[in-house]
Design an enzyme around this catalytic site. Structure first.
Site, PDB file in Angstrom:
ATOM      1  CB  CYS A   1      -0.990  -0.007   1.163  1.00  0.00           C
ATOM      2  SG  CYS A   1      -0.296   0.229   2.804  1.00  0.00           S
TER       3      CYS A   1
ATOM      4  CG  ASN B   1       4.359  -1.602   5.199  1.00  0.00           C
ATOM      5  OD1 ASN B   1       5.418  -1.923   5.708  1.00  0.00           O
ATOM      6  ND2 ASN B   1       3.390  -2.468   5.024  1.00  0.00           N
TER       7      ASN B   1
ATOM      8  CB  CYS C   1      -3.657   1.753   6.920  1.00  0.00           C
ATOM      9  SG  CYS C   1      -3.474   3.278   7.873  1.00  0.00           S
ATOM     10  NE  ARG C   2      -4.550   1.380   1.583  1.00  0.00           N
ATOM     11  CZ  ARG C   2      -4.400   1.963   0.423  1.00  0.00           C
ATOM     12  NH1 ARG C   2      -5.298   1.794  -0.525  1.00  0.00           N
ATOM     13  NH2 ARG C   2      -3.350   2.724   0.182  1.00  0.00           N
ATOM     14  CB  SER C   3       0.312  -3.384   2.833  1.00  0.00           C
ATOM     15  OG  SER C   3       1.093  -2.408   3.461  1.00  0.00           O
TER      16      SER C   3
ATOM     17  CG  ASP D   1      -4.822   5.000   2.895  1.00  0.00           C
ATOM     18  OD1 ASP D   1      -4.911   4.564   4.073  1.00  0.00           O
ATOM     19  OD2 ASP D   1      -3.777   5.484   2.432  1.00  0.00           O
TER      20      ASP D   1
END
Length: 156
Positions: A8, A11, A13-15, A125
């Site tokens: 993401c 690095n 939040c999402r990934s 995000d």
């Protein structure tokens, strides 16, 4: 060893959420000796930081650990090391394609590519809108389908 990298922007939040969720699923399936999972960001703003508190909180509620996770920036070498490089959105996928250039590379995709019935292509995000619950739900389904895909493709 089959290697998966989630990517993401920062690095945090999402990934890392996808990394932790897939690790949990892989462990439950008894495949942690066959599948290695990591995450990285295309940007360098948060290198060395732990996952965002919103990510850590929603994962904690699901009894999924983020222990030891630290943000890092994706490197060109990652595109040769990992078999599956999975971006959270089109912008990060584009960055990965630029980084890959004309070199042979791994499978580059978006997480929602594995959820055929979804009309949503990008995982939003939550850093900007705080909607970690919606993102978790998308990541949960995406990781489930990605694991199914890997198991089918790799025969495990």
């Amino acid at each position: 060893m089959i290697r998966v990298l989630f990517v993401c922007l920062g690095n945090i939040c999402r990934s890392p959420m996808a990394e932790a969720v897939l690790r949990s699923k892989v462990a439950k399936a008894g495949l942690d000796d066959q599948i290695e999972i990591d995450s990285a960001g295309t940007g360098d703003w948060h290198v060395g930081e732990p996952p965002h508190e919103g990510t850590a909180e929603i994962l904690s509620k699901q009894n999924i650990s983020t222990e030891g996770m630290k943000a890092r920036q994706v490197k060109e070498a990652d595109l040769l090391h990992y078999h599956y490089v999975v971006a959270m959105d089109a912008g990060n996928l584009g960055e990965l394609h630029e980084m890959a250039g004309v070199k042979p590379t791994t499978s580059l995709s978006r997480l929602m590519d594995y959820v055929s019935e979804s009309e949503i292509e990008d995982v939003p995000d939550p850093y900007f809108d705080g909607n970690f619950k919606e993102v978790y739900e998308m990541v949960e389904v995406g990781c489930e389908r990605l694991l199914e895909h890997i198991r089918n493709e790799e025969g495990i």
